[in-house]
Design a protein around this motif. Structure first.
Motif, PDB file in Angstrom:
ATOM      1  N   PHE A 170       0.525  -1.763  -0.050  1.00  0.00           N
ATOM      2  CA  PHE A 170       0.016  -0.475   0.200  1.00  0.00           C
ATOM      3  C   PHE A 170       0.951   1.057   0.166  1.00  0.00           C
ATOM      4  CE2 PHE A 170       0.035  -0.608   4.372  1.00  0.00           C
ATOM      5  CZ  PHE A 170       0.744   0.047   5.433  1.00  0.00           C
ATOM      6  N   VAL A 171       1.698   1.312   0.792  1.00  0.00           N
ATOM      7  CA  VAL A 171       2.690   2.180   0.345  1.00  0.00           C
ATOM      8  C   VAL A 171       3.155   2.724  -0.483  1.00  0.00           C
ATOM      9  CG1 VAL A 171       5.591   3.052   1.440  1.00  0.00           C
ATOM     10  CG2 VAL A 171       3.770   2.211   2.772  1.00  0.00           C
ATOM     11  N   ARG A 172       4.450   1.651  -1.557  1.00  0.00           N
ATOM     12  CA  ARG A 172       4.393   1.485  -3.015  1.00  0.00           C
ATOM     13  C   ARG A 172       3.310   2.195  -3.931  1.00  0.00           C
ATOM     14  NH1 ARG A 172       9.371   0.039  -3.776  1.00  0.00           N
ATOM     15  NH2 ARG A 172       9.094   0.628  -5.965  1.00  0.00           N
ATOM     16  N   ALA A 173       1.792   1.384  -4.086  1.00  0.00           N
ATOM     17  CA  ALA A 173       1.093   2.391  -4.644  1.00  0.00           C
ATOM     18  C   ALA A 173       0.062   3.120  -4.249  1.00  0.00           C
ATOM     19  CB  ALA A 173      -0.506   1.103  -3.806  1.00  0.00           C
ATOM     20  N   ALA A 174       0.611   4.081  -3.066  1.00  0.00           N
ATOM     21  CA  ALA A 174       0.843   5.361  -3.076  1.00  0.00           C
ATOM     22  C   ALA A 174       1.144   6.605  -3.483  1.00  0.00           C
ATOM     23  CB  ALA A 174       0.620   6.132  -1.558  1.00  0.00           C
ATOM     24  N   LEU A 175       2.319   5.855  -3.635  1.00  0.00           N
ATOM     25  CA  LEU A 175       3.760   6.665  -3.686  1.00  0.00           C
ATOM     26  C   LEU A 175       3.757   6.161  -5.078  1.00  0.00           C
ATOM     27  CD1 LEU A 175       6.635   6.778  -1.224  1.00  0.00           C
ATOM     28  CD2 LEU A 175       4.081   8.303  -1.329  1.00  0.00           C
ATOM     29  N   VAL A 176       3.596   5.665  -5.679  1.00  0.00           N
ATOM     30  CA  VAL A 176       3.497   5.311  -7.539  1.00  0.00           C
ATOM     31  C   VAL A 176       3.092   6.002  -8.218  1.00  0.00           C
ATOM     32  CG1 VAL A 176       2.754   3.505  -8.831  1.00  0.00           C
ATOM     33  CG2 VAL A 176       5.347   3.114  -7.440  1.00  0.00           C
ATOM     34  N   ALA A 177       1.306   6.494  -7.531  1.00  0.00           N
ATOM     35  CA  ALA A 177       0.373   6.903  -7.861  1.00  0.00           C
ATOM     36  C   ALA A 177       1.083   8.988  -7.808  1.00  0.00           C
ATOM     37  CB  ALA A 177      -0.651   7.123  -7.163  1.00  0.00           C
TER      38      ALA A 177
END
Length: 231
Positions: free
Chosen positions: A112-119
Motif C-alpha cells: 500500500f506504500v508503493r501503491a500510494a507513492l507510485v500514484a
C-alpha cells in the motif's frame, strides 16, 4: 524538441540521484527523487514509533496514517537542487542518515506504500519533461518511458561511496556496517513481492564502478540526445 520521460533505476548507492540531478539541470527537466519519498515515509514511521521490536512495520497503523503523509519537493534557491519536504518540513538531511537507510527497505516493500507513492509519481510525470530515479521507475511507474537506464556497481564500491558521502557530512559511520546495509538492501529490493528491483527489458545498462561523474554525465547526455533525435 519533444519532451520525454527519463527513468533511471538501479541498486542503492550507485549515484543515481547525483547523475539524475545533473542530467535534469543540464537539459532543464524536472528532477524527482522517488527514493527520497520512501525515505520520508520511513522517517515518519521512526518519528511515530511505527516500527515493531523485531524490525518490522506496524502496517495497520501506517495504513491509517498514509493519508496524513504529504511529500513534496521544493527547489533550493541557492543550490538550485530540489529538497524533500515532509508535511511542510524540510527533511532533506534527516532522510539521508544511516538510521533511515537501515529501515527504508522494509517500508518500501509494503504494497500500500508503493501503491500510494507510485500514484503520486505518475501524477508528477503527466506533463513529461522529467528525470526520475528509483528502483521500479522503468518497470512499474513509467513502463513506457522513452529512455530507461539501469545503473549498477559492485557492493564494495557502492559502500565506499556511501561511506565517504556520510563522513563528509560529519556522520560517525563504519564502512563494514555500510557494506552490510548495501547487501541487505540489494537482497530486499530484488526479492520483495511488489515491484522488485530488476532491469526493464528495454533499459540500457550502465556499470559505473570505474567511471567518473564527468564520464557518467557525458554518457547520459549521449543517450538523451540519441533518444530525442529518434522521437
Amino acid at each position: 524538441m519533444k519532451k520525454i520521460i527519463i527513468a533511471i533505476d538501479g541498486f542503492s548507492s550507485c549515484g543515481k540521484s547525483t547523475m539524475a540531478k545533473d542530467l535534469a539541470r543540464e537539459i532543464q527537466y524536472i528532477y524527482i527523487d522517488s527514493g527520497a519519498m520512501y525515505r520520508a515515509v520511513t522517517l515518519y514511521c521512526l518519528r511515530h514509533r511505527l516500527f515493531l521490536p523485531d524490525g518490522g512495520v506496524d502496517t495497520s497503523s501506517l495504513e491509517k496514517e498514509m493519508n496524513r503523509i504529504r511529500i513534496s519537493f521544493q527547489l533550493n534557491p541557492e543550490t538550485h537542487c530540489p529538497e524533500t519536504f515532509l508535511n511542510g518540513e524540510n527533511v532533506e538531511q534527516a532522510i539521508r542518515t544511516m538510521e533511515v537507510s537501515n529501515k527504508v527497505s522494509p517500508v518500501s516493500a509494503i504494497p500500500f506504500v508503493r501503491a500510494a507513492l507510485v500514484a503520486a509519481q505518475q501524477e508528477m510525470g503527466k506533463e513529461k519533461g522529467i528525470v526520475m530515479d528509483g528502483r521500479d521507475i522503468g518497470t512499474t511507474v513509467f513502463p513506457h518511458a522513452e529512455l530507461k537506464i539501469f545503473v549498477t556497481a559492485s557492493p564494495e564500491i557502492r559502500a565506499q561511496r556511501r561511506y565517504e558521502e556520510l563522513k563528509a557530512k560529519g556522520q560517525n559511520v563504519n564502512y563494514n556496517d555500510i557494506l552490510e546495509n548495501v547487501k541487505q538492501r540489494d537482497y530486499i529490493d530484488q526479492h520483495r513481492e511488489t515491484s522488485p528491483l530488476r532491469k526493464a527489458d528495454d533499459a540500457i545498462m550502465l556499470d559505473n564502478s570505474h567511471m567518473s561523474i564527468k564520464e557518467q554525465k557525458e554518457w547520459l547526455l549521449q543517450q538523451y540526445h540519441h533518444t530525442t533525435q529518434e522521437q
